[in-house]
Write a protein that holds these residues in place. Structure first.
Motif: not given
Length: 468
Positions: A327-339
């Motif tokens: 979750l912390a390392n797969i990004t969606v756009g410019e942020q990670s999924m965790l973010a």
């Protein structure tokens, strides 16, 4: 006249009836049980002979003290305080040593992956996710559990825990529950799922349901480490080092008391609303005191409780660590999924004195309460905190870097104490009640109370400016 019943017996029964008829406030069942016990004791004294130099009846004398209306509760709190003090005092050093050892081993594993030319994603999943999650479960949880469970088992082996249930019995009656609920609550201190199963001893379906819905409010073995850790790290800053352990122990005792108070309050509320009815009664026979078998009790508690809980925590922490890293390392756009998830939860988390990371840790920690803190640590470190966690002071520094105060730690303790049961307990509730409705309520009632309590505490503290 029936055989075996004389005139004196009938007169005795008539006297009991007159006591009840004349407005005696004691329940008729309690009066009858008391009279039967006294009559049986009288018969035993008439037909048995004892040595005049017999040793003192320690059981009765101890019960006069430990179940006293005035001394029973203070002694109970004092014993809990001593157990927590020993746990906190003894757990800090081995926790630091384990954390340092795992930190050293993580460095060696990282060097090995670099030497082998392994891709960064493989190192991240296996070392930063899997290994780090498991190592923090072991270093944070193992020392306090290895101390707390044997001490608690010694009290059980001695025969003291039934006295605790006896002291709490009249409180549960006043709250509209069943006296046996005190026994099922005591089982919940070890594991809430076991406490739910033990509710079978309550014959009344209404009172059994009350016991099931409220068993979650006492801390289980998965929440003890969180309460002890938060209390040790943040709630003792205002006192000296020598006093900090005592203060931390008192705070954990206070949390236990608050959990018992919530158990009684919710039991009362349910008995007046969703589960109205007339409370039933039971007779609690106290077992004799026994000399604790220290070695056997210690070994049994280590294998049956400490290692069992640790094994479950490791099994659930391993995939949770991997999921957190992904979750912390797969990004969606410019942020990670965790973010993305943290930012969405952040406003609500701030309102109740937490943050988005803490709420995500509790959500991902649904399978087992033991993994909430390790998930939180991994989430914080994955968010860019360049900090090696070598001991508990480094862990506190990590929390402070993310804006924690004593209020944050207090709310984590309150939310951990009061929030929904773990996945295992919810599954057990579904099996015991055979009802989706009551299973959902078993999750929503404590979650709602946790949110309300944290919100009220946060707003009061912020209103009076007690925290920056």
């Amino acid at each position: 006249m029936a055989a075996g019943i004389g005139k004196n017996d009938l007169n005795h029964l008539y006297a009991i009836a007159r006591r009840i008829e004349m407005g005696n406030k004691e329940p008729i069942r309690d009066v009858l049980v008391e009279q039967i016990f006294q009559y049986s004791q009288k018969i035993a004294e008439e037909v048995t002979k004892t040595n005049e130099n017999k040793r003192m009846d320690w059981d009765n004398k101890l019960d006069d003290i430990l179940t006293s209306r005035y001394l029973g509760f203070p002694i109970m709190l004092a014993m809990l305080g001593v157990v927590f003090w020993i746990t906190i005092a003894g757990a800090n050093v081995p926790s630091d040593l384990l954390a340092s050892g795992f930190g050293w081993l993580e460095g060696k594993l990282t060097a090995l992956f670099m030497w082998a030319g392994a891709p960064a994603w493989l190192h991240g999943i296996l070392v930063l996710g899997l290994f780090r999650g498991v190592s923090w479960v072991v270093s944070v949880m193992l020392p306090p559990m290895a101390i707390f469970f044997p001490l608690f088992a010694l009290l059980e082996d001695f025969g003291y825990l039934p006295r605790v249930a006896f002291n709490l019995d009249r409180l549960f009656k006043r709250a509209g529950g069943h006296g046996k609920q005190s026994l099922t609550m005591a089982m919940g201190f070890g594991c809430n799922a076991a406490g739910i199963v033990s509710c079978r001893i309550i014959e009344s379906p209404r009172e059994r349901m009350i016991a099931i819905l409220t068993n979650n409010f006492v801390p289980c073995n998965g929440r003890w480490p969180t309460l002890i850790l938060m209390s040790s790290l943040f709630m003792t800053a205002a006192v000296g080092t020598g006093e900090s352990i005592t203060v931390a122990a008192l705070i954990v005792v206070g949390m236990v008391l608050f959990g018992i108070m919530m158990t009684l309050f919710v039991s009362w509320a349910l008995s007046k609303t969703l589960l109205r009815g007339v409370p039933s009664h039971f007779t609690l026979e106290l077992p004799p005191y026994r000399k604790p078998q220290v070695v056997r009790t210690f070994v049994r508690s280590v294998f049956d409780k400490t290692l069992f809980v640790l094994k479950r925590a490791v099994i659930t922490a391993a995939p949770a660590g991997v999921i957190t890293w992904l979750l912390a390392n797969i990004t969606v756009g410019e942020q990670s999924m965790l973010a993305h998830a943290v930012n969405w939860l952040q406003p609500f988390g701030h309102a109740i004195g937490l943050d988005g990371y803490i709420l995500m840790a509790f959500i991902l920690g649904l399978p087992a309460n033991e993994i909430v803190v390790p998930i939180l640590i991994m989430a914080y470190m994955a968010s860019g905190a360049m900090l090696e966690l070598e001991d508990l002071s480094a862990l506190k520094a990590l929390f402070l870097e993310h804006g924690w105060t004593w209020l944050t730690a207090l709310n984590v303790m309150l939310f951990s104490l009061l929030h929904y049961p773990c996945g295992t307990t919810l599954y057990t509730i579904a099996k015991e009640t055979k009802s989706a409705k009551w299973t959902v309520l078993a999750a929503l009632i404590p979650l709602s109370i946790a949110i309300v309590v944290c919100f009220v505490v946060t707003q009061i503290v912020r209103y009076f400016g007690w925290v920056a």
